[in-house]
Enzyme design. Structure first.
Site, PDB file in Angstrom:
ATOM      1  N   THR A  13     -14.855 -18.548  -2.848  1.00 18.12           N
ATOM      2  CA  THR A  13     -16.287 -18.542  -2.545  1.00 18.12           C
ATOM      3  C   THR A  13     -16.934 -17.292  -3.142  1.00 18.12           C
ATOM      4  O   THR A  13     -16.278 -16.267  -3.339  1.00 18.12           O
ATOM      5  CB  THR A  13     -16.546 -18.592  -1.031  1.00 18.12           C
ATOM      6  OG1 THR A  13     -16.096 -17.375  -0.421  1.00 18.12           O
ATOM      7  CG2 THR A  13     -15.837 -19.777  -0.394  1.00 18.12           C
ATOM      8  N   GLY A  14     -18.212 -17.412  -3.448  1.00 19.03           N
ATOM      9  CA  GLY A  14     -18.919 -16.286  -4.052  1.00 19.03           C
ATOM     10  C   GLY A  14     -18.250 -15.844  -5.338  1.00 19.03           C
ATOM     11  O   GLY A  14     -18.008 -14.649  -5.553  1.00 19.03           O
ATOM     12  N   GLY A  18     -18.355 -10.539 -10.092  1.00 14.08           N
ATOM     13  CA  GLY A  18     -17.646  -9.535  -9.310  1.00 14.08           C
ATOM     14  C   GLY A  18     -16.208  -9.870  -8.987  1.00 14.08           C
ATOM     15  O   GLY A  18     -15.478 -10.480  -9.777  1.00 14.08           O
ATOM     16  N   GLY A  20     -15.059 -11.980  -6.904  1.00 11.82           N
ATOM     17  CA  GLY A  20     -14.840 -13.426  -6.820  1.00 11.82           C
ATOM     18  C   GLY A  20     -14.526 -14.038  -8.170  1.00 11.82           C
ATOM     19  O   GLY A  20     -13.587 -14.827  -8.306  1.00 11.82           O
ATOM     20  N   TYR A 154     -23.014  -4.140   8.385  1.00  7.87           N
ATOM     21  CA  TYR A 154     -22.046  -4.638   7.393  1.00  7.87           C
ATOM     22  C   TYR A 154     -20.622  -4.332   7.845  1.00  7.87           C
ATOM     23  O   TYR A 154     -19.750  -5.214   7.816  1.00  7.87           O
ATOM     24  CB  TYR A 154     -22.332  -3.994   6.040  1.00  7.87           C
ATOM     25  CG  TYR A 154     -21.273  -4.234   4.987  1.00  7.87           C
ATOM     26  CD1 TYR A 154     -21.191  -5.452   4.321  1.00  7.87           C
ATOM     27  CD2 TYR A 154     -20.372  -3.225   4.642  1.00  7.87           C
ATOM     28  CE1 TYR A 154     -20.223  -5.672   3.351  1.00  7.87           C
ATOM     29  CE2 TYR A 154     -19.412  -3.434   3.666  1.00  7.87           C
ATOM     30  CZ  TYR A 154     -19.335  -4.657   3.016  1.00  7.87           C
ATOM     31  OH  TYR A 154     -18.385  -4.858   2.056  1.00  7.87           O
TER      32      TYR A 154
END
Length: 264
Positions: A13-14, A18, A20, A154
């Site tokens: 996912t994502g 980057g 991912g 976060y």
């Protein structure tokens, strides 16, 4: 050690950029059939094109879905169907002082960073357990252990990911499915590099100097004294989803450059 994931189907996912994208690339290099995911089909298609150019014989699919919503997670799980490897990498981060962080900010970060994985795990883990083989990875962060004061919201989500991955490892005990978390430190992803570039432009500074200053001022305990590369994180993930890592489960493995000053 030669890692082969030939015949294994993996969802990252994502994965349009980057860590991912680097993970999807490394999985494809190891022979896995890879499903890319992003919020827009344009981004997914662009990532698939890049991956196909790098690995011409890779088997690649893509699904656009917003994993910050229940509908988006359900759509992705539906379209992916059965798979053996799930890397939940999608996530957001926004520095904001605690007293300026609204309920909406907290809820948004929790929805994207925590609920996205939980929903996919609930949909896809039972099939892995029935088939007797599977690998699940939560891409957490060293911020799960070193809660950053500039974005406590976060850090909270990254700590929650550790709790979920450990709990699911126990749920899946003895099934042939392993569940682990990977904790990167500051990494040279497009997002972080873009942030550094924008700061450098605004301050008329050399981006390289600002990159080094980020480590020296905000992560002074780093033992490598630099940002990690996305490939360094991806390599850890590829090992953990391999058959060779069958005895590693319920673990939180750091790729943080030694920032966290603890032995375990």
């Amino acid at each position: 050690m030669i890692i082969s994931l030939k015949g294994r189907r993996a969802l990252v996912t994502g994965s349009t950029a980057g860590i991912g994208f680097a993970t999807a690339t490394a999985l494809a290099q190891a022979g896995a059939n890879v499903v890319l995911n992003g919020r827009s089909m344009a981004a997914v298609d662009a990532a698939a094109k890049r991956l196909a150019a790098a690995i011409p014989d890779a088997e690649i699919a893509g699904v656009a879905a917003d994993l910050g919503t229940a509908d988006g997670a359900a759509k992705l799980a539906d379209e992916v169907g059965e798979l053996e490897i799930l890397v939940n990498n999608v996530g957001i981060a926004e520095p904001k002082p605690f007293f300026e962080t609204s309920d909406t900010d907290w809820e948004k970060h929790f929805a994207v960073n925590v609920m996205s994985g939980m929903r996919l795990f609930r949909a896809l883990l039972p099939g892995m357990m029935r088939r007797g083989w599977g690998r699940i990875i939560f891409v957490s962060s060293e911020s799960a252990l070193h809660i950053p004061t500039e974005m406590i919201h976060y850090g909270m989500t990254k700590t929650a990911q550790l709790a979920i991955s450990r709990g699911l490892a126990e749920v899946a005990a003895g099934s042939g499915v392993t569940v682990n978390a990977v904790l990167p430190g500051p990494t040279r992803s497009e997002g972080l590099l873009g942030f550094i570039e924008s700061m450098a432009t605004a301050a008329n500074e050399d981006p390289t100097k600002l990159e080094q200053a980020l480590i020296e001022n905000h992560r002074p305990t780093s033992l490598i004294g630099r940002l990690a590369d996305v490939e360094e994180v991806a390599n850890m993930i590829v090992y953990l989803v391999s058959p060779q890592a069958s005895a590693t489960t319920g673990a939180a493995l750091r790729v943080d450059g030694g920032i966290v000053r603890a032995i375990p």
